[in-house]
Design a protein around this motif. Structure first.
Motif, PDB file in Angstrom:
ATOM      1  N   ILE A  10       1.217  -1.484  -0.041  1.00  0.00           N
ATOM      2  CA  ILE A  10      -0.616   0.319  -0.346  1.00  0.00           C
ATOM      3  C   ILE A  10       0.794   1.221   0.085  1.00  0.00           C
ATOM      4  O   ILE A  10       2.040   1.278   0.471  1.00  0.00           O
ATOM      5  N   LYS A  11       0.253   2.331  -0.734  1.00  0.00           N
ATOM      6  CA  LYS A  11       1.111   3.298  -1.037  1.00  0.00           C
ATOM      7  C   LYS A  11       3.016   3.342  -2.031  1.00  0.00           C
ATOM      8  O   LYS A  11       3.401   4.021  -1.621  1.00  0.00           O
ATOM      9  N   CYS A  12       2.887   2.285  -2.094  1.00  0.00           N
ATOM     10  CA  CYS A  12       3.999   1.666  -2.760  1.00  0.00           C
ATOM     11  C   CYS A  12       3.550   1.125  -3.863  1.00  0.00           C
ATOM     12  O   CYS A  12       4.392   1.810  -4.744  1.00  0.00           O
ATOM     13  N   LYS A  13       3.178  -0.064  -4.576  1.00  0.00           N
ATOM     14  CA  LYS A  13       1.845   0.070  -5.506  1.00  0.00           C
ATOM     15  C   LYS A  13       4.160  -0.386  -6.435  1.00  0.00           C
ATOM     16  O   LYS A  13       3.914  -0.319  -7.537  1.00  0.00           O
ATOM     17  N   GLU A  30      -6.041   1.218  -6.943  1.00  0.00           N
ATOM     18  CA  GLU A  30      -4.978   2.547  -7.533  1.00  0.00           C
ATOM     19  C   GLU A  30      -3.898   2.822  -6.304  1.00  0.00           C
ATOM     20  O   GLU A  30      -3.242   4.194  -6.860  1.00  0.00           O
ATOM     21  N   ASN A  31      -3.404   2.019  -4.829  1.00  0.00           N
ATOM     22  CA  ASN A  31      -2.230   2.409  -4.187  1.00  0.00           C
ATOM     23  C   ASN A  31      -1.727   1.285  -3.449  1.00  0.00           C
ATOM     24  O   ASN A  31      -1.276   0.862  -2.904  1.00  0.00           O
ATOM     25  N   GLN A  86       6.826   2.619  -9.681  1.00  0.00           N
ATOM     26  CA  GLN A  86       6.030   3.001  -8.787  1.00  0.00           C
ATOM     27  C   GLN A  86       5.473   4.090  -8.047  1.00  0.00           C
ATOM     28  O   GLN A  86       4.970   5.027  -8.832  1.00  0.00           O
ATOM     29  N   LEU A  87       4.613   4.302  -7.548  1.00  0.00           N
ATOM     30  CA  LEU A  87       3.895   5.526  -6.570  1.00  0.00           C
ATOM     31  C   LEU A  87       5.151   6.541  -6.562  1.00  0.00           C
ATOM     32  O   LEU A  87       6.099   6.017  -5.792  1.00  0.00           O
ATOM     33  N   ALA A  90       6.923   6.167  -2.532  1.00  0.00           N
ATOM     34  CA  ALA A  90       7.083   4.767  -2.497  1.00  0.00           C
ATOM     35  C   ALA A  90       8.231   4.462  -1.195  1.00  0.00           C
ATOM     36  O   ALA A  90       7.658   3.846  -0.310  1.00  0.00           O
ATOM     37  N   TYR A  93       7.325   5.603   2.409  1.00  0.00           N
ATOM     38  CA  TYR A  93       5.705   4.282   2.640  1.00  0.00           C
ATOM     39  C   TYR A  93       6.581   3.264   2.847  1.00  0.00           C
ATOM     40  O   TYR A  93       5.832   2.082   3.579  1.00  0.00           O
ATOM     41  N   SER A 105      -7.259   1.815  -0.403  1.00  0.00           N
ATOM     42  CA  SER A 105      -8.174   2.866  -1.378  1.00  0.00           C
ATOM     43  C   SER A 105      -8.968   1.367  -2.075  1.00  0.00           C
ATOM     44  O   SER A 105      -7.882   0.355  -2.657  1.00  0.00           O
ATOM     45  N   GLY A 109      -6.954   0.355  -9.979  1.00  0.00           N
ATOM     46  CA  GLY A 109      -5.706   1.603 -10.825  1.00  0.00           C
ATOM     47  C   GLY A 109      -5.998   1.578 -12.036  1.00  0.00           C
ATOM     48  O   GLY A 109      -7.508   1.295 -12.535  1.00  0.00           O
TER      49      GLY A 109
END
Length: 112
Positions: A10-13, A30-31, A86-87, A90, A93, A105, A109
């Motif tokens: 999560i928040k890295c992806k 999404e994340n 990646q986000l 990333a 997080y 979330s 995506g």
């Protein structure tokens, strides 16, 4: 046995895992990403590819929540087979605690 994507995605992806998967069983939110447990062939090639170490075998204890989450969202989110960036945050997080409670979330995506 199957592999599961857990909290640290999560928040890295990071998507290094999707390009090595021989059966394309990753789905994009999404994340974070998830693995479809019924499509995974248990080959394990994705696990060492994850920079965040967010992929684990379902044989580890206490993963019932993650099995259910992967199964639920794999049928709701689009398939992803190609590596993407990646986000943006990333690295900030990676390794943070309680990411699911704070940042998960349910939104899909883009997929491929």
């Amino acid at each position: 046995m199957t592999y599961l994507v857990t909290d640290n995605c999560i928040k890295c992806k990071y998507t290094d895992c999707v390009e090595v998967c021989p059966v394309d069983c990753f789905y994009e939110g999404e994340n974070m990403l998830v693995i479809h447990p019924d499509e995974c062939i248990d080959c394990g090639v994705c696990e060492p590819e994850c920079p965040a170490e967010a992929i684990v075998p379902d044989t580890e204890p206490g993963l019932e929540k993650w099995y259910a989450l992967n199964a639920e969202y794999a049928v709701k989110w689009p398939n992803i087979t190609e590596k993407k960036d990646q986000l943006p945050d990333a690295e900030d997080y990676d390794g943070k605690d309680n990411k699911f409670e704070q940042f998960f979330s349910p939104n899909p995506g883009e997929g491929d």
